[in-house]
Design an enzyme around this catalytic site. Sequence first.
Site, short mmCIF file in Angstrom:
data_model
loop_
_atom_site.label_atom_id
_atom_site.label_comp_id
_atom_site.label_asym_id
_atom_site.label_seq_id
_atom_site.Cartn_x
_atom_site.Cartn_y
_atom_site.Cartn_z
N GLY A 1 0.69 -0.95 0.08
CA GLY A 1 -0.02 0.08 -0.19
C GLY A 1 0.88 1.10 0.08
O GLY A 1 2.04 1.19 0.16
N GLN B 1 3.14 9.83 0.72
CA GLN B 1 4.34 9.10 1.02
C GLN B 1 5.39 9.38 0.00
O GLN B 1 6.60 9.20 -0.08
CB GLN B 1 4.07 7.73 1.18
CG GLN B 1 3.34 7.26 2.45
CD GLN B 1 3.26 5.75 2.66
OE1 GLN B 1 2.05 5.38 2.13
NE2 GLN B 1 4.15 5.09 3.12
N CYS C 1 5.60 0.11 7.36
CA CYS C 1 5.37 1.11 6.56
C CYS C 1 6.59 1.55 5.64
O CYS C 1 7.69 1.48 6.30
CB CYS C 1 4.84 2.28 7.49
SG CYS C 1 4.49 4.02 6.70
N LEU C 2 6.29 1.69 4.42
CA LEU C 2 7.48 2.33 3.61
C LEU C 2 8.25 3.61 3.96
O LEU C 2 9.39 3.60 3.73
CB LEU C 2 7.01 2.35 2.11
CG LEU C 2 6.36 0.97 1.51
CD1 LEU C 2 5.98 1.29 0.18
CD2 LEU C 2 7.42 -0.10 1.64
N HIS D 1 -4.78 1.70 7.17
CA HIS D 1 -3.26 2.23 7.36
C HIS D 1 -3.11 3.38 6.35
O HIS D 1 -2.50 4.47 6.69
CB HIS D 1 -2.50 1.06 7.30
CG HIS D 1 -0.89 1.39 7.11
ND1 HIS D 1 -0.27 0.99 8.14
CD2 HIS D 1 -0.29 2.40 6.51
CE1 HIS D 1 1.09 1.32 7.85
NE2 HIS D 1 1.15 2.22 6.77
N GLU D 2 -3.46 3.18 5.16
CA GLU D 2 -3.19 4.23 4.06
C GLU D 2 -4.09 5.36 4.22
O GLU D 2 -3.70 6.33 4.00
CB GLU D 2 -3.53 3.35 2.65
CG GLU D 2 -2.48 2.51 2.40
CD GLU D 2 -1.02 2.59 2.62
OE1 GLU D 2 -0.65 3.90 2.61
OE2 GLU D 2 -0.12 1.75 2.78
N HIS E 1 -2.63 7.83 6.58
CA HIS E 1 -1.72 8.53 5.96
C HIS E 1 -2.38 9.77 5.28
O HIS E 1 -1.65 10.88 5.40
CB HIS E 1 -1.08 7.76 4.88
CG HIS E 1 0.21 6.74 5.40
ND1 HIS E 1 1.27 7.68 6.04
CD2 HIS E 1 0.28 5.76 5.20
CE1 HIS E 1 2.09 6.78 6.27
NE2 HIS E 1 1.42 5.56 5.81
#
Length: 172
Positions: A46, A51, A94-95, A136-137, A140
Amino acid sequence: MTIKPLIILPDPVLRQVSKPIERVDADLKRLADDMLETMYDAPGIGLAAIQVGVPRRILVIDVSREGEEKQPQVFINPKIVKSSNERSVYEEGCLSIPDYYAEVERPATVSVEYLDRDGKAQTVEADGLLATCLQHEIDHLNGVLFIDYISRLKREMVIKKFTKAAKSAKAL
């Protein structure tokens, strides 16, 4: 398609609230393609636009398993309209917070309204990994990180570690 550089903690950009998207056009579709390419390259499941430094309400997800055919999904202006009282716990990463993982408890199922890649209104009923990934996304897009769900002490240690790493990188 272009692989974009990822924004990494402690960059304050990650705390910005993303702006709604007014219209789906060729530029937005190109952004979605770039985000998918970036997510696959990382590799991740994701990615929210913030991000990659774009404060707009768009995210991409692909929860297909390794060895399965890719199933990329684009969510424009996603909004959780219903969530279950039942909870589930997943180990999240997380990236933007590389190599750090923690167990996070979230609603087990969610209903999300969004526009698809063609600008058509959609609703998805999600459970399991997709439900966790969507939450989660979407967090963000609201300037919330998964580390906000862990204890204050652990969160402060993670932020301190990444702040120190960022200072070391700048010194080089």
